[in-house]
Design an enzyme around this catalytic site. Sequence first.
Site, PDB file in Angstrom:
ATOM      1  N   ASP A   1       0.813  -1.215   0.000  1.00 15.01           N
ATOM      2  CA  ASP A   1       0.000   0.000   0.000  1.00 15.01           C
ATOM      3  C   ASP A   1       0.845   1.264   0.000  1.00 15.01           C
ATOM      4  O   ASP A   1       1.486   1.586   1.003  1.00 15.01           O
ATOM      5  CB  ASP A   1      -0.916  -0.018   1.226  1.00 15.01           C
ATOM      6  CG  ASP A   1      -1.809   1.196   1.296  1.00 15.01           C
ATOM      7  OD1 ASP A   1      -2.264   1.657   0.229  1.00 15.01           O
ATOM      8  OD2 ASP A   1      -2.045   1.691   2.407  1.00 15.01           O
TER       9      ASP A   1
ATOM     10  N   ASP B   1      -1.967   5.660  -5.341  1.00 18.46           N
ATOM     11  CA  ASP B   1      -2.298   4.727  -4.261  1.00 18.46           C
ATOM     12  C   ASP B   1      -2.571   3.330  -4.807  1.00 18.46           C
ATOM     13  O   ASP B   1      -3.621   3.076  -5.397  1.00 18.46           O
ATOM     14  CB  ASP B   1      -3.504   5.243  -3.483  1.00 18.46           C
ATOM     15  CG  ASP B   1      -3.838   4.382  -2.276  1.00 18.46           C
ATOM     16  OD1 ASP B   1      -3.003   3.537  -1.906  1.00 18.46           O
ATOM     17  OD2 ASP B   1      -4.924   4.551  -1.701  1.00 18.46           O
TER      18      ASP B   1
END
Length: 389
Positions: A89, A277
């Site tokens: 992430d 992201d």
Amino acid sequence: MKTFILLAVLGLASASVHQHKIVWRESKKMGMIRTGQYPAYLEYQRNLRAVSPNVLANLPQNVNDFGDFEYLGNITIGTPDQGFIVVLDTGSSNLWIPGPTCKTNCKTKSKFDSTASSTFVKNGKSWTIQYGSGDAAGILGQDTVRFGAKGDSQLSVPTTTFGIASKISADFKNDATDGILGLAFTSLAVDGVVPPLINAINQGILDQPLFSVWLEHRGAANNVGGGVFTYGAIDTTNCGALVAYQPLSSATYYQFKAAGFKLGSYSNTKTVDVISDTGTSFLGGPQSVVDGLAKAAGATYDDFNEVYFIDCAAQPGTLDITIGTNTYSIQPVNYIVDAGNGQCLFAAFPFDFGGFGPSWILGDPFIRQYCNIYDIGNKRMGFAPSLQK
């Protein structure tokens, strides 16, 4: 002088490049939409916010909804290796995995046993992390963290501090992962813990202080090849020639400026902060702009599921994003996603950061179209066309 030269040569020899293969798996969100369970989940989230309205206020991690990830990777921790599946992430900075005292919501998770590792160092400090959806808490520890599965070529990072969770929220209960591996900057990390990849860079383990991400198209089945994270170099096998670099406007997230969004007859030319992201499967932006793009694509908003449905055969043209002096065009194959049962979604959602942080999340549709290069050392983002097979 000879000693200095020898040390320099040894230092160069120890630096390396590592490729971390990942897999694609349908997100919990998409699975719930396909089976008609998503409205009930949304109601649960609304009730949670009503009970604790300040829980999500001003939190640096509130960009994250971990019901929305689709790309997973393997890591190991300790000596001998203990294996875990994590979300890789770029929208957060902490690594955590469950420990043996995590009972509720951890029954299906792999748990780290510190007593079985000869390299574990006890820290004992407590930690808590709150995301936009979900939370975890426990104690900190230190050990060797390795990027990649046991038996594969691994990036090994000794003396890495990470969270050992004694409690995780129900949001994570049925996820296909054990924990989260945050890849953003230390300034975003809870308790100022140095993230594993930043730790690797600080120790001089990588050839270059950067990594690149190539994501394959969404899979037709779970647990198929999903792409590659390359640490220490740009992936020239799966990525084309670099288009350009863009300086970061904030070295917390991988945050930079975008100067426009366009699809068909709709355009918005306001300069805004955006982030790259890997943990978000859609694009997220202001309600009015996302509505305009969706309408131009021929998508219709569904209040019940809070998504935009679109004809699976639609060919609306490219979704164009202006970054610096360059236009990056996302093809429909990357922003129209199959939700099953003959339904497709326009892969964007209305997003409000509440006046703090970025206005847009550039999630997987953008990263599938363009390899993203996270140049940590020079605090900039690079983009190169993805060479999809």
